[in-house]
Design a protein around this motif. Structure first.
Motif, PDB file in Angstrom:
ATOM      1  N   ALA A  47       0.873  -1.187   0.000  1.00 45.67           N
ATOM      2  CA  ALA A  47       0.000   0.000   0.000  1.00 45.67           C
ATOM      3  C   ALA A  47       0.908   1.236   0.000  1.00 45.67           C
ATOM      4  CB  ALA A  47      -0.917  -0.013   1.213  1.00 45.67           C
ATOM      5  N   SER A  48       1.059   1.850  -1.157  1.00 43.60           N
ATOM      6  CA  SER A  48       2.078   2.898  -1.304  1.00 43.60           C
ATOM      7  C   SER A  48       1.757   4.150  -0.507  1.00 43.60           C
ATOM      8  CB  SER A  48       2.268   3.260  -2.780  1.00 43.60           C
ATOM      9  OG  SER A  48       1.082   3.849  -3.275  1.00 43.60           O
ATOM     10  N   LYS A  49       0.468   4.392  -0.219  1.00 38.92           N
ATOM     11  CA  LYS A  49       0.133   5.589   0.559  1.00 38.92           C
ATOM     12  C   LYS A  49       0.803   5.562   1.917  1.00 38.92           C
ATOM     13  CE  LYS A  49      -3.923   3.977   3.106  1.00 38.92           C
ATOM     14  NZ  LYS A  49      -3.352   4.115   4.447  1.00 38.92           N
ATOM     15  N   SER A  50       1.134   4.366   2.388  1.00 43.29           N
ATOM     16  CA  SER A  50       1.718   4.210   3.711  1.00 43.29           C
ATOM     17  C   SER A  50       3.243   4.252   3.684  1.00 43.29           C
ATOM     18  CB  SER A  50       1.239   2.896   4.333  1.00 43.29           C
ATOM     19  OG  SER A  50      -0.172   2.897   4.411  1.00 43.29           O
ATOM     20  N   VAL A  51       3.812   4.582   2.524  1.00 45.11           N
ATOM     21  CA  VAL A  51       5.274   4.690   2.410  1.00 45.11           C
ATOM     22  C   VAL A  51       5.680   6.033   1.773  1.00 45.11           C
ATOM     23  CG1 VAL A  51       7.325   3.665   1.396  1.00 45.11           C
ATOM     24  CG2 VAL A  51       5.602   2.181   2.371  1.00 45.11           C
ATOM     25  N   ARG A  52       5.074   6.354   0.627  1.00 47.81           N
ATOM     26  CA  ARG A  52       5.292   7.654  -0.042  1.00 47.81           C
ATOM     27  C   ARG A  52       6.761   8.016  -0.226  1.00 47.81           C
ATOM     28  NH1 ARG A  52       0.034  11.290   1.699  1.00 47.81           N
ATOM     29  NH2 ARG A  52      -1.121   9.555   2.542  1.00 47.81           N
TER      30      ARG A  52
END
Ligand code: PLP
Length: 382
Positions: A47-52
Motif C-alpha cells: 500500500a504505497s500511501k503508507s510509504v510515499r
C-alpha cells in the motif's frame, strides 16, 4: 528502551540539524519479513500511501512484497514512468486527464483502476483509448441488525454477489474495459486496532460474515469473467485475510513503518521504524520545554490518537491544551535544555513524508543513506 532508542538515533544523526525524519532500516526490514511471515505464502501488495517514498517502496518489493496498491492514478502513472509495474489504484479515479493518459499511453499494461459504479465505467470509456484494466471494489463492512448498524469504511455501493456480478457483466460488455481483479478491504478489522474485548468481538463476527460473503462475491464475479487477483486486508488483518481461500493476495503498508496507531494490535508487534526529530528552542517554565514545529496530526477522526507522540527522551508528553502545534510543541515531563532534541513518532505511516523532503536512513547507530520522499521529488498526490 526509549533512552536506548534516543541514543542510537542521536548517534546516527549527530551532524544533522532538526527538524528531520529518520527511518530505521533494521526495523523496516524486520517488519517487511514479519508481514510476509503473517501472509503465510500469499503475496503481499504494498500500500504505497503508507510509504510515499520510492526508495522504500523498492526496498519493500526487494524484500518480497509484490505489486503496488497505489493511492491515486497520477501517482500510479508517475511510478509506472519510473519502471514500476503491477499497480492497482485503490480508490476510484475521476481525473479525466489522467484517465486519458492511461488509456492512450504505455502505463495501460501496468496499471489497474478501481471501479464500483457505472459512472466510473463511463469516465474510463470517455477516455477513449485501448482497453483499460479495472478492479471491482466491493464493500467489506459489517452490517449487523439487518443493516441498522453499519461498521466499516464508507466505500463501495456494491455489497452482494448479485451487485458485484452485475457490474462485472457491464465491464465485460464494454470493449474499452478489461476486468482484472476484485478488492474488498475490511477497514474495521485491518485498520482500527484490536486491544479491547468489544472491538475483538466485533472483528470476529465481522470476519465470519465477510469470509462467507467474500467467497460468494468472488464466485459470482468469476462466473462472469476470470480474475487475475482478489485483494483484501491490510496491516492489521494480514493473517486472517490471507487465510481465506477466496483471497489471492493481501495489501499492507503501514506495518513497514509501524506508526503509533499500529501499536494497538495484539497478535503482531511491528517495530517502530519512522521517527522525526525536533529541536528544543525555549523553556517557558522549569517543567516545560518547547520544541520547534511538530504539528503533524494524522488524518481521520480528530482526537488524541491522531497526534504525534514523543518517544525519546523517555517520559515526555504533549500539553493537553496545545497538543502538537504548527510552529511549536510544548513538552512536559522532561529535563530538556535549549538545543536538545526530542524524538517523535507519527500516528500514521505515509503522511509523515508529506512533511519532509528526505528521509535519513539509519542502521544500528549509523546513518547509511538519505532518500527523497514523494514530496522531495516535487510530488504531492494527496
Ligand atoms: C484499499 C486498502 N487496502 C489496504 C489498506 C491497508 O493499508 P495499511 O496496511 O497501510 O494500513 C488500506 C488502507 O487504508 C486501503 O485503503
Amino acid at each position: 528502551m526509549t533512552s536506548d532508542l534516543g541514543q542510537r538515533l542521536d548517534a546516527a544523526t549527530a551532524d544533522l540539524e532538526p527538524p528531520f525524519a529518520v527511518v530505521d532500516l533494521d526495523a523496516f526490514d524486520a517488519n517487511a519479513a514479519d508481514l510476509l511471515r503473517r501472509a503465510a505464502g500469499k503475496p503481499v501488495r504494498l500500500a504505497s500511501k503508507s510509504v510515499r517514498c520510492r526508495a522504500l517502496a523498492e526496498r519493500a518489493l526487494a524484500a518480497g512484497l509484490r505489486g503496488i496498491l497505489s493511492f491515486t492514478l497520477p501517482e500510479a502513472l508517475w511510478l509506472a514512468g519510473h519502471g514500476a509495474s503491477d499497480l492497482v489504484v485503490a480508490y476510484p479515479a475521476v481525473d479525466r486527464t489522467a484517465l486519458r493518459e492511461l488509456a492512450s499511453g504505455p502505463a495501460r499494461e501496468r496499471v489497474t483502476v478501481m471501479v464500483d459504479c457505472r459512472e466510473h465505467l463511463d469516465l474510463i470509456a470517455a477516455a477513449a483509448g485501448a482497453p483499460v484494466r479495472v478492479c471491482l471494489d466491493v464493500d467489506a463492512g459489517w452490517w449487523p441488525l439487518g443493516g441498522r448498524i453499519r461498521i466499516g469504511a464508507k466505500r463501495s455501493p456494491l455489497r452482494t454477489p448479485e451487485q458485484a456480478a452485475a457490474l462485472a457483466r457491464e465491464v465485460a460488455a464494454r470493449p474499452g474495459l478489461e476486468l482484472d481483479g476484485l478488492m474488498m478491504y475490511e477497514a474495521q478489522i485491518a485498520g482500527v486496532g484490536n486491544r479491547g474485548p468489544v472491538i475483538r468481538a466485533m472483528q470476529a463476527a465481522s470476519a465470519r460474515e465477510l469470509t462467507r460473503r467474500r467467497a460468494a462475491v468472488v464466485a459470482a464475479v468469476r462466473a462472469v469473467a476470470p480474475l487475475r487477483f482478489v485483494n483484501g486486508g491490510g496491516t492489521g488483518s494480514v493473517e486472517r485475510t490471507a487465510a481465506e481461500r477466496a483471497v489471492t493476495e493481501v495489501a499492507a503498508g503501514s506495518g513497514l513503518l509501524a506508526p503509533t496507531l499500529f501499536d494497538a494490535y495484539r497478535g503482531f508487534t511491528p517495530r517502530p521504524a519512522a521517527f522525526f526529530a525536533l529541536p528544543v528552542v525555549r523553556r517557558p517554565s522549569p517543567h516545560v520545554a518547547t520544541a520547534l514545529g511538530g504539528g503533524y496530526p494524522a488524518s481521520g477522526p480528530a482526537g488524541r490518537s491522531r497526534l504525534p507522540r514523543p518517544v525519546a527522551p523517555a517520559g515526555l508528553r504533549l500539553d493537553r491544551r496545545e497538543g502538537a502545534g504548527e510552529v511549536q510543541t510544548p513538552l512536559l515531563g522532561g529535563e530538556l535544555r535549549v538545543g536538545d532534541r526530542v524524538w517523535m513518532r507519527h500516528a500514521k505511516a505515509g503522511e509523515l513524508c508529506e512533511r519532509f523532503d528526505v528521509l535519513h536512513l539509519v542502521r544500528g547507530g549509523e546513518r547509511v543513506g538519505t532518500v527523497p520522499t514523494y514530496r522531495g521529488e516535487g510530488r504531492a498526490f494527496l
